[in-house]
Design a protein around this motif. Structure first.
Motif, PDB file in Angstrom:
ATOM      1  N   PRO A 125      -2.669   0.738 -21.008  1.00 23.26           N
ATOM      2  CA  PRO A 125      -3.502   0.039 -21.996  1.00 23.26           C
ATOM      3  C   PRO A 125      -4.909   0.616 -22.023  1.00 23.26           C
ATOM      4  O   PRO A 125      -5.375   1.203 -21.049  1.00 23.26           O
ATOM      5  N   ARG A 126      -5.594   0.445 -23.148  1.00 17.25           N
ATOM      6  CA  ARG A 126      -6.936   0.973 -23.319  1.00 17.25           C
ATOM      7  C   ARG A 126      -7.830  -0.041 -24.013  1.00 17.25           C
ATOM      8  O   ARG A 126      -7.372  -0.854 -24.801  1.00 17.25           O
ATOM      9  N   VAL A 127      -9.112   0.059 -23.702  1.00 19.76           N
ATOM     10  CA  VAL A 127     -10.123  -0.747 -24.370  1.00 19.76           C
ATOM     11  C   VAL A 127     -10.861   0.180 -25.327  1.00 19.76           C
ATOM     12  O   VAL A 127     -11.309   1.251 -24.939  1.00 19.76           O
ATOM     13  N   PRO A 138      -9.396   4.000 -20.680  1.00 17.95           N
ATOM     14  CA  PRO A 138      -8.167   3.445 -20.125  1.00 17.95           C
ATOM     15  C   PRO A 138      -8.449   2.325 -19.142  1.00 17.95           C
ATOM     16  O   PRO A 138      -9.464   2.339 -18.450  1.00 17.95           O
ATOM     17  N   VAL A 139      -7.566   1.351 -19.120  1.00 15.69           N
ATOM     18  CA  VAL A 139      -7.680   0.235 -18.186  1.00 15.69           C
ATOM     19  C   VAL A 139      -6.848   0.603 -16.968  1.00 15.69           C
ATOM     20  O   VAL A 139      -5.619   0.615 -17.021  1.00 15.69           O
ATOM     21  N   VAL A 140      -7.538   0.961 -15.886  1.00 18.26           N
ATOM     22  CA  VAL A 140      -6.850   1.352 -14.649  1.00 18.26           C
ATOM     23  C   VAL A 140      -7.487   0.630 -13.488  1.00 18.26           C
ATOM     24  O   VAL A 140      -8.650   0.239 -13.543  1.00 18.26           O
ATOM     25  N   SER A 141      -6.709   0.476 -12.427  1.00 15.10           N
ATOM     26  CA  SER A 141      -7.267  -0.151 -11.228  1.00 15.10           C
ATOM     27  C   SER A 141      -8.023   0.903 -10.437  1.00 15.10           C
ATOM     28  O   SER A 141      -7.677   2.067 -10.446  1.00 15.10           O
ATOM     29  N   GLY A 142      -9.059   0.487  -9.732  1.00 16.85           N
ATOM     30  CA  GLY A 142      -9.861   1.409  -8.955  1.00 16.85           C
ATOM     31  C   GLY A 142      -9.611   1.279  -7.469  1.00 16.85           C
ATOM     32  O   GLY A 142     -10.469   1.607  -6.669  1.00 16.85           O
ATOM     33  N   ASP A 143      -8.425   0.804  -7.084  1.00 14.43           N
ATOM     34  CA  ASP A 143      -8.117   0.594  -5.671  1.00 14.43           C
ATOM     35  C   ASP A 143      -7.954   1.905  -4.907  1.00 14.43           C
ATOM     36  O   ASP A 143      -8.380   2.031  -3.772  1.00 14.43           O
ATOM     37  N   THR A 144      -7.318   2.874  -5.524  1.00 12.49           N
ATOM     38  CA  THR A 144      -7.033   4.134  -4.857  1.00 12.49           C
ATOM     39  C   THR A 144      -8.038   5.196  -5.301  1.00 12.49           C
ATOM     40  O   THR A 144      -8.300   5.314  -6.499  1.00 12.49           O
ATOM     41  N   PRO A 145      -8.592   5.987  -4.374  1.00  3.94           N
ATOM     42  CA  PRO A 145      -9.493   7.063  -4.785  1.00  3.94           C
ATOM     43  C   PRO A 145      -8.762   8.042  -5.707  1.00  3.94           C
ATOM     44  O   PRO A 145      -7.607   8.373  -5.479  1.00  3.94           O
ATOM     45  N   GLY A 146      -9.428   8.471  -6.731  1.00  2.00           N
ATOM     46  CA  GLY A 146      -8.819   9.390  -7.680  1.00  2.00           C
ATOM     47  C   GLY A 146      -7.962   8.707  -8.722  1.00  2.00           C
ATOM     48  O   GLY A 146      -7.291   9.363  -9.508  1.00  2.00           O
ATOM     49  N   ASP A 147      -7.967   7.364  -8.767  1.00  2.00           N
ATOM     50  CA  ASP A 147      -7.145   6.628  -9.723  1.00  2.00           C
ATOM     51  C   ASP A 147      -7.964   6.192 -10.934  1.00  2.00           C
ATOM     52  O   ASP A 147      -7.547   5.342 -11.693  1.00  2.00           O
ATOM     53  N   GLY A 148      -9.132   6.782 -11.132  1.00  2.00           N
ATOM     54  CA  GLY A 148     -10.005   6.415 -12.238  1.00  2.00           C
ATOM     55  C   GLY A 148      -9.527   6.982 -13.561  1.00  2.00           C
ATOM     56  O   GLY A 148      -8.441   7.554 -13.655  1.00  2.00           O
ATOM     57  N   PRO A 149     -10.328   6.835 -14.605  1.00  2.00           N
ATOM     58  CA  PRO A 149      -9.956   7.347 -15.923  1.00  2.00           C
ATOM     59  C   PRO A 149      -9.709   8.855 -15.882  1.00  2.00           C
ATOM     60  O   PRO A 149     -10.427   9.599 -15.239  1.00  2.00           O
ATOM     61  N   THR A 203      -5.856  -2.004 -26.935  1.00  2.00           N
ATOM     62  CA  THR A 203      -4.596  -1.418 -27.382  1.00  2.00           C
ATOM     63  C   THR A 203      -3.640  -1.308 -26.203  1.00  2.00           C
ATOM     64  O   THR A 203      -4.054  -1.180 -25.063  1.00  2.00           O
ATOM     65  N   ALA A 204      -2.349  -1.323 -26.508  1.00  2.00           N
ATOM     66  CA  ALA A 204      -1.326  -1.301 -25.468  1.00  2.00           C
ATOM     67  C   ALA A 204      -0.963   0.098 -25.007  1.00  2.00           C
ATOM     68  O   ALA A 204      -0.482   0.281 -23.903  1.00  2.00           O
ATOM     69  N   ASN A 205      -1.161   1.117 -25.873  1.00  2.00           N
ATOM     70  CA  ASN A 205      -0.777   2.475 -25.486  1.00  2.00           C
ATOM     71  C   ASN A 205      -1.595   3.508 -26.264  1.00  2.00           C
ATOM     72  O   ASN A 205      -2.436   3.170 -27.092  1.00  2.00           O
ATOM     73  N   LEU A 206      -1.315   4.774 -26.014  1.00  2.00           N
ATOM     74  CA  LEU A 206      -2.061   5.863 -26.631  1.00  2.00           C
ATOM     75  C   LEU A 206      -1.834   5.937 -28.137  1.00  2.00           C
ATOM     76  O   LEU A 206      -2.770   6.219 -28.893  1.00  2.00           O
ATOM     77  N   ALA A 207      -0.628   5.654 -28.604  1.00  2.00           N
ATOM     78  CA  ALA A 207      -0.335   5.726 -30.033  1.00  2.00           C
ATOM     79  C   ALA A 207      -1.182   4.726 -30.831  1.00  2.00           C
ATOM     80  O   ALA A 207      -1.744   5.068 -31.876  1.00  2.00           O
ATOM     81  N   GLU A 208      -1.291   3.505 -30.342  1.00  2.00           N
ATOM     82  CA  GLU A 208      -2.128   2.501 -31.011  1.00  2.00           C
ATOM     83  C   GLU A 208      -3.595   2.908 -30.980  1.00  2.00           C
ATOM     84  O   GLU A 208      -4.329   2.697 -31.938  1.00  2.00           O
ATOM     85  N   THR A 209      -4.019   3.495 -29.860  1.00  2.00           N
ATOM     86  CA  THR A 209      -5.403   3.925 -29.721  1.00  2.00           C
ATOM     87  C   THR A 209      -5.736   4.996 -30.746  1.00  2.00           C
ATOM     88  O   THR A 209      -6.767   4.931 -31.416  1.00  2.00           O
TER      89      THR A 209
END
Length: 108
Positions: A45-47, A24-35, A62-68
């Motif tokens: 979105p996902r790579v 998953p493409v997520v920001s790492g700004d907040t602790p615990g906000d990782g994959p 991909t834009a969402n889980l269904a496409e993934t």
């Protein structure tokens, strides 16, 4: 310690070439906000990454889980979209038996 022959190790490594995974493409700004689990953010979105034998390299976006899921599991999506059973078919009735999942016979 038993050493594995290099030939066997190379065959195992080569068998994994081409394997895909989703990150998953997520920001790492907040602790615990990782994959996290894919079901927690289905709209994120996902790579899609592909193993080349040495490292994971970007393969698709991909834009969402269904496409993934459509990319990672193409046979599962094909069977999920197959035709429903014919209207005249009936489900199989339960066979006789006294297994744990069966209700005991009613007292007479």
């Amino acid at each position: 310690m038993d050493d594995e022959p290099l030939k066997d190790w190379a065959e195992r490594r080569d068998a994994k070439i081409g394997r895909l995974r989703a990150v998953p493409v997520v920001s790492g700004d907040t602790p615990g906000d990782g994959p996290r689990g894919a079901h927690l953010r289905p709209d994120a979105p996902r790579v899609i990454e592909r193993w080349n034998g040495y490292a994971w390299e970007p393969h698709a976006f991909t834009a969402n889980l269904a496409e993934t899921k459509a990319i990672l599991y193409p046979t599962a999506t094909a069977t999920a979209t197959s035709e429903p059973p014919p209207a005249g078919s009936k489900p199989k009735p339960l066979g006789s038996g006294t297994g744990k999942h069966r209700k005991p016979p009613a007292p007479r």
